[in-house]
Design an enzyme around this catalytic site. Structure first.
Site, mmCIF file in Angstrom:
data_model
loop_
_atom_site.group_PDB
_atom_site.id
_atom_site.type_symbol
_atom_site.label_atom_id
_atom_site.label_comp_id
_atom_site.label_asym_id
_atom_site.label_seq_id
_atom_site.Cartn_x
_atom_site.Cartn_y
_atom_site.Cartn_z
ATOM 1 C CD GLN A 54 14.630 23.130 -40.415
ATOM 2 O OE1 GLN A 54 15.428 23.055 -39.450
ATOM 3 N NE2 GLN A 54 13.762 24.041 -40.471
ATOM 4 C CG PHE A 104 13.066 20.845 -33.525
ATOM 5 C CD1 PHE A 104 11.679 20.983 -33.335
ATOM 6 C CD2 PHE A 104 13.729 19.712 -33.350
ATOM 7 C CE1 PHE A 104 10.985 19.848 -32.829
ATOM 8 C CE2 PHE A 104 12.749 18.699 -32.962
ATOM 9 C CZ PHE A 104 11.526 18.687 -32.771
ATOM 10 C CD GLU A 157 15.648 28.822 -41.896
ATOM 11 O OE1 GLU A 157 15.016 28.527 -40.995
ATOM 12 O OE2 GLU A 157 15.387 29.806 -42.596
ATOM 13 N NE ARG A 166 9.738 35.033 -37.549
ATOM 14 C CZ ARG A 166 8.396 35.365 -38.032
ATOM 15 N NH1 ARG A 166 7.079 35.360 -37.212
ATOM 16 N NH2 ARG A 166 8.164 34.987 -39.272
ATOM 17 N NE ARG A 218 7.818 23.901 -32.864
ATOM 18 C CZ ARG A 218 7.510 22.745 -32.330
ATOM 19 N NH1 ARG A 218 8.221 21.925 -31.657
ATOM 20 N NH2 ARG A 218 6.179 22.309 -32.833
ATOM 21 C CG PHE A 233 13.432 32.657 -37.423
ATOM 22 C CD1 PHE A 233 14.348 31.747 -37.873
ATOM 23 C CD2 PHE A 233 13.705 33.945 -38.026
ATOM 24 C CE1 PHE A 233 15.478 32.111 -38.704
ATOM 25 C CE2 PHE A 233 14.510 34.050 -38.961
ATOM 26 C CZ PHE A 233 15.348 33.387 -39.369
ATOM 27 C CB ALA A 266 8.977 31.162 -41.744
ATOM 28 C CD GLU A 293 8.783 29.150 -36.667
ATOM 29 O OE1 GLU A 293 8.266 29.738 -37.561
ATOM 30 O OE2 GLU A 293 9.943 29.664 -36.324
#
Ligand code: MTE
Ligand code: LUZ
Ligand code: MOS
Length: 769
Positions: free
Chosen positions: A203, A234, A238, A316, A348, A350, A517, A720
């Site tokens: 990603q 997903f 990342e 988050r 997903r 986060f 995100a 997400e």
């Protein structure tokens, strides 16, 4: 118009025919070698020696890499530099890569790597395997985070003490494996003059470029990373594609041969991390209507052995504890616990799901203990639209549609009548108990690291009028390329079929952010629109110079260009532009405006806007076996003005089922002594299947034409937020368990609500009754 049109994913016809190439399908270059990782067989220990000679003697083995073979710094941590590519000194979890075997074929590489136990000398140390154990030892990967909002100093504790009702509780929520269908893979191919091209399922191609260059001791311009598509990410690709990219690259450069590294599913589970499991302890004070006056929560995440993205994930989580609710006095404490397990990462949502589920369970507990209807308690706590609308982190909620959205869903799902029907059913059914729940979602859109909110794109118009787009985002099945192509086709007034999106490539757009995100289409759509608009303006200026009239009045639609009464063919105008030496390609750039964030105080405006949604779930629980079935789900989700309703509905449905798996069936079990992740394959780790979709499954997009912000065509991100909709399933199960005690006992249900967890909760309810 193309923006807003429901059309299939641009590769759907390839996906269903098995014709969409993933990295392992690419034709291999002559001389390609295969790598496999040798993994630590113990969860914690001192690494004394690696018997490399024994490995080299095995059939097909060409080379063995250890930490000492990495030319640059042995580090692939995305933010904090605490993550060696190959272990040195200590091993920190069972599954940590210690060495890599490079062999003539994958089978031989894997056979040799499987000798890890025989070739590694490790003095074992006691492992810490649970977040609460690490918390008790104050063992963390990062400093604690505290997000506090009080009307006056000391007001929180005063409000708790004075509240008509004061409640406490704990909650445990498990982690989740991304279970992308295409596993982690990198294929590194040396090019001329100290260059390298890496095909990587990631990603975040720019981060892979950066980390590979770093590991090689090279500059970024020597490394090209390409990704045409992933078979799912997903969040799991990342940051955690890095170890595979770095190992394949170091091997390829050392041997000057192409090297491919693809791990099998078991090793993928053992090496990489996943969604953080969370443990919570909470206390709230509320009034007789269940309105929260004050709340305090401590969250302990299981970060695993290194920091990875645990900091932004916890941020988050803290910024989503409020979910859709006004919490006048609130204190949140976040601890990222260091354990001897895989390093947990993006998945997903986060951290958002982990933050928001806590308040949903708390409000459910409030309703149970006060004998109120849970939906009434939720409504009593919703953010206002003109007051009571500032989040604990100081951002005003000025696009709040939660009340009308929930009203619409309550009506369309027949909530009130079904609540009565469920009660009547339960009164007559001693063994099977039904449960019903409606839960809302508010989810903040933007990276909570402000500078990541930027993107670039390139649009080329060839002389035959065909268009090629390249942007910094990656395609993982979510339909980003489809949406970006629609934006470009819309801007140029041409047919979607004329636009092709090419592979993400660090040689085309530089310094890109992760596709994460949920911002992929917001950021890259805007950047591509910016590029396409420049091209349209150049073509309009040319058309006006040839036919008269104002360039601003030239209209592009249906492959035609309307100028001063004339009506040109788009292709003909392009050919004329080429002949007139007009530049037919352009770059585009976008940076989300208005964001600011103070990392010390956890205050600011981290999000450009909020996405909203709500879901109603009805379940039936077998109180003898603990099993449940989801009978019906009604989803209503806000995507602003959808760029592509077909893709968006697919995202909402997929996120719902994926989140349901997290909360009901996907259970991670580490051996309490050895630290082996025992659920490391689909035989023991249960993701939902098509059979788990409810027989009645109604998904609708909320009519919301008023995104207050200037997002791409006023759409909202969708990737997400709908993962939080299946809170309704968990809370419906909680409702059914609560029915066992005549709704007089608050059930201590943990997630995932496996049959064992449900039976434990039923036992506790019966014992307390
Ligand atoms: N949908 C599919 N089919 N496959 C995926 O891997 N990833 C999700 C979501 N939807 C994913 C997906 C996650 S974690 C994110 S952040 C977004 O897609 C990323 O893409 P977007 O920003 O373009 O929506
Ligand atoms: N912040 C965020 C991040 O909100 N979402 C992400 O995916 C992310 N990734 C890296 C750093 N911050
Ligand atoms: Mo998604 S977890 O932001 O990759």
């Amino acid at each position: 118009p193309e923006a807003g049109r429901a059309r299939p994913h641009e590769s759907a016809h390839l996906h269903v025919a098995g014709a969409a190439p993933y990295i392992d399908d690419l034709p291999e270059l002559v001389g390609t070698l295969h790598a496999a990782l040798g993994l630590s067989p113990v969860a914690h220990g001192v690494l004394k020696a690696i018997d490399v000679e024994r490995l080299k003697a095995l059939p097909g083995v060409v080379a063995v890499l250890t930490a000492a073979d990495i030319p640059g710094p042995n580090d692939c941590g995305p933010i904090v530099h605490d993550e060696p590519i190959l272990a040195t000194g200590h091993v920190h979890y069972l599954g940590q890569p210690v060495f890599a075997v490079i062999a003539t074929d994958r089978e031989r590489a894997r056979r040799a790597a499987a000798q890890a136990k025989a070739v590694l000398s490790i003095d074992p140390l006691p492992p810490v395997l649970s977040a609460l154990e690490a918390h008790a030892k104050r063992q963390y990967v990062l400093p604690d985070m505290h997000l506090v909002r009080e009307s006056a100093p000391g007001a929180l504790h005063a409000a708790l003490a004075a509240a008509p009702h004061r409640l406490q509780g704990t909650l445990s929520v498990g982690g989740q494996e991304q279970f992308y269908l295409e596993g982690q893979i990198s294929y590194a191919c040396p090019t001329e003059n100290a260059g390298l091209k890496v095909h990587c399922s990631t990603q975040h191609p720019s981060e892979m470029q950066h980390l590979v260059a770093h590991a090689l001791g090279w500059r970024s311009n020597q490394v090209q990373v390409e990704c045409r598509r992933m078979g799912g990410g997903f969040g799991g690709k990342e940051s955690q594609s890095a170890v595979f990219a770095c190992v394949a690259s170091v091997a390829a450069v050392k041997l000057q041969r192409p090297v491919k590294l693809r791990v099998d599913r078991d090793d993928d589970f053992l090496v990489t991390g996943r969604r953080h499991g969370f443990e919570y302890a909470w206390e709230v004070g509320c009034d007789d209507a269940g309105r929260v006056l004050a709340a305090e929560v401590t969250m302990v995440s299981n970060a695993g052995w290194s920091a990875d993205l645990s900091g932004p994930v916890m941020t988050r989580a803290l910024c989503h504890f409020d979910n859709a609710y006004w919490l006048p006095e609130v204190a949140m404490h976040g601890h990222s616990a260091r354990t001897n397990t895989q390093s947990n990462t993006a998945f997903r949502g986060f951290g958002g799901p982990q933050g928001a589920i806590a308040i949903e369970v708390i409000l459910d507990s409030v309703a149970r203990r006060l004998g109120l209807d849970p939906l009434a308690v939720r409504r009593a706590n919703f953010y206002g639209t003109t007051s009571n609308n500032v989040t604990p982190y100081g951002q005003q909620v000025d696009d709040n549609v939660i009340a009308p959205l929930v009203d619409t869903l309550a009506a369309s799902s027949d909530y009130a009548a079904r609540r009565a029907a469920v009660a009547a059913y339960n009164a007559a059914s001693p063994v099977l108990k039904k449960g019903l729940a409606l839960t809302p979602v508010k989810f903040g859109i933007s990276f909570n690291v402000a500078h990541f909110n930027q993107a670039g794109a390139l649009v080329h118009i060839y002389t035959d009028g065909s268009v090629l787009v390249n942007h910094g985002g990656t395609e993982m099945g979510q339909g980003l390329n489809t949406k970006v192509a629609q934006v470009v086709a819309h801007e140029l007034g041409i047919a979607f079929e004329r636009v092709r999106v090419s592979a993400t490539d660090t040689h085309k757009v530089a310094n890109t952010s992760a596709t994460a995100a949920s911002t992929g289409s917001d950021l890259n759509g805007k950047a591509a629109q910016d590029a396409a608009r420049q091209l349209r303006e150049r073509l309009a200026a040319l058309a006006a110079s040839m036919h008269g009239g104002m360039p601003e009045a030239v209209r592009f639609a249906d492959d035609r260009v309307h100028v001063n009464g004339a009506n040109l063919d788009f292709d003909a105008l392009v050919a004329q532009a080429y002949a007139a030496r007009v530049q037919l390609w352009s770059d585009g750039f976008y940076a989300t405006p208005g964001l600011h964030w103070n990392r010390e105080t956890l205050q600011g405006r981290p999000f450009y806007y909020f996405a909203y949604g709500a879901a109603v779930a009805e379940v039936v629980v077998d109180t003898l076996s603990g099993e449940h079935r989801l009978l019906r789900a009604d989803l209503l989700h806000d995507v602003g003005r959808s760029l592509n309703p077909a893709v968006d509905i697919g995202q909402v449905e997929g996120a719902f089922i994926q989140g349901m798996g997290w909360l009901t069936s996907e259970e991670l079990v580490w051996h309490p002594k050895t630290g082996l992740l025992m659920t490391h394959a689909p035989s023991t780790y249960k993701i939902p299947t098509a059979n788990d979709c409810p027989p009645v499954f109604r998904t609708a997009l909320f009519e919301n034409n008023d995104n207050v912000e200037d997002s791409i065509h006023r759409s909202k991100a969708v990737g997400e937020p709908p993962l939080l909709l299946p809170f309704s399933v968990f809370l419906a199960i909680r409702d059914a368990v609560s029915a066992v005690g005549g709704h007089r006992v608050d059930p201590p249900l943990r997630a995932p609500a496996t049959p064992e967890a449900v039976l434990d909760a039923i036992d506790a309810v019966r014992a307390a009754r």
